[in-house]
Design an enzyme around this catalytic site. Structure first.
Site, short mmCIF file in Angstrom:
data_model
loop_
_atom_site.label_atom_id
_atom_site.label_comp_id
_atom_site.label_asym_id
_atom_site.label_seq_id
_atom_site.Cartn_x
_atom_site.Cartn_y
_atom_site.Cartn_z
N ARG A 85 6.53 -12.35 0.18
CA ARG A 85 6.33 -11.78 -1.15
C ARG A 85 5.02 -12.21 -1.77
NH1 ARG A 85 10.96 -12.59 -5.62
NH2 ARG A 85 10.14 -14.72 -5.59
N LYS A 186 4.36 -10.75 -8.14
CA LYS A 186 4.73 -11.92 -8.96
C LYS A 186 3.43 -12.52 -9.47
CE LYS A 186 8.07 -15.73 -8.96
NZ LYS A 186 8.92 -15.18 -10.02
N GLU A 222 15.00 -4.64 -15.42
CA GLU A 222 15.34 -6.03 -15.12
C GLU A 222 15.23 -6.88 -16.37
OE1 GLU A 222 12.62 -8.02 -12.46
OE2 GLU A 222 10.92 -6.91 -13.22
#
Length: 342
Positions: A85, A186, A222
């Site tokens: 990720r 992220k 989210e």
């Protein structure tokens, strides 16, 4: 800042805060290659006032945990997924990708060097590990950096949300990330944009806020720091499918566990107007693990899920299974656990 003394820690009341541990990991990228970094006792970073990260936000990070087993050993949970990720986040921000195999080995090195700070088995605590990378090239015009710093620190933490206590949430009027933006990376900016909505939610008496899709504001996206899931009346687990939310390692794991528990999990669009179809709901992520949502307020209307005082049976079983695998108490038939050799 003085280094943390392990003898000063109260394992049952760690909170979720930073403590300066003896060892970190640091490596520089310059002259077109990574420079063979390693462990360091220096917990500070120094770079130019014109550094890329400070002005144009070239920064990515990860979060994972190390868990103490009953036999005294230490487990990591799917660190290869964090490496993957982070590489994807770096690619989206046009940053140099840190080698995935080196990422996992660096994480292991930090945990091993700080092993006395991994909370005891049964305390509910863990060692939180934060790998991150910043662009350090001095810039004035908008362009990608050519030099980067990769760094890892660790800190002992308690539960982000203590116990499986249902919490009240509110739907935010703000967007966390754009539909075709950096929501799947992220990166710091996504979290900076969530600070004001979170503060407003907490001032109004909520634990945090839930975001809707940025295009139509009709579907659940989210939470500020975790993914959403709901359980339907017929026992199916649903979680949002969206191009503006972070791919969660915890969510991927929960989807597999839910499948094996007969919950027929599905990633799909969940309309905010269809909350009556859900009998349980929760937040899932590295920090929260799994946290039940007691209620969700949308347009001044409060929807209560299973209970405002206790976790539902599906949520409880998912939590027990996932956390049990992480701590080594439940068989890891998936190959997710990576022991740290001490």
């Amino acid at each position: 800042m003085a280094k943390q003394d392990v003898n000063d820690l109260d394992w049952s009341n760690l909170g979720f805060t930073y403590r300066d541990l003896p060892y970190s990991y640091n490596e520089e990228f310059k002259d077109g290659k990574w420079q063979n970094g390693g462990l360091t006792t220096d917990s500070t970073l120094t770079f130019s006032e014109a550094a890329e990260d400070l002005h144009y936000g070239q920064e990515v990070f990860e979060g994972l945990k190390a868990y103490r087993r009953k036999d005294g050993g230490i487990n990591l949970f799917r660190p290869d997924m964090n490496a993957e990720r982070m590489a994807n986040s770096a690619k989206r921000l046009v940053m140099e990708q840190y080698p995935k195999d080196k990422f996992v080995e660096a994480v292991k090195a930090v945990v091993k060097a700080n092993q006395e700070f991994v909370p005891p088995y049964g305390s509910g605590g863990s060692l939180y590990i934060r790998p991150f990378m910043v662009g350090t090239t001095p810039v004035v015009g908008v362009s990608p950096a050519t030099e980067y710093t990769f760094h890892i620190y660790a800190t002992p933490v308690g539960a982000y949300i203590k116990g499986l206590n249902p919490m009240p949430y509110v739907v935010s009027d703000y967007d966390r990330a754009a539909g075709a933006g950096t929501g799947q990376a992220k990166t710091a900016g996504n979290y900076a944009s969530s600070l004001l909505p979170s503060i407003l939610a907490k001032k109004a008496g909520f634990a945090d806020c839930l975001y809707l899709d940025p295009r139509e504001h009709k579907y659940i996206d989210e939470f500020g720091g975790a993914n959403f899931y709901g359980v339907t009346k017929d026992g199916q687990l649903l979680t949002p499918k969206s191009d503006s939310i972070l791919p969660s390692i915890t969510k991927k794991s929960i989807l597999q566990i839910a499948k094996d528990q007969g919950l027929n999990p599905q990633e799909t669009r969940i309309a905010i107007d269809n909350l009556d179809n859900l009998v349980e709901a929760g937040a899932m992520g590295t920090a929260a693990v799994i946290s039940p949502v007691g209620s969700l307020t949308y347009k001044d209307k409060k929807h209560v899920f299973y209970s405002e005082t206790e976790a539902g049976p599906v949520t409880q079983k998912l939590y027990d299974t996932l956390f049990g695998i992480q701590e080594g108490d439940v068989e890891d038939k998936y190959g997710w656990v990576v022991p740290v050799e001490l």
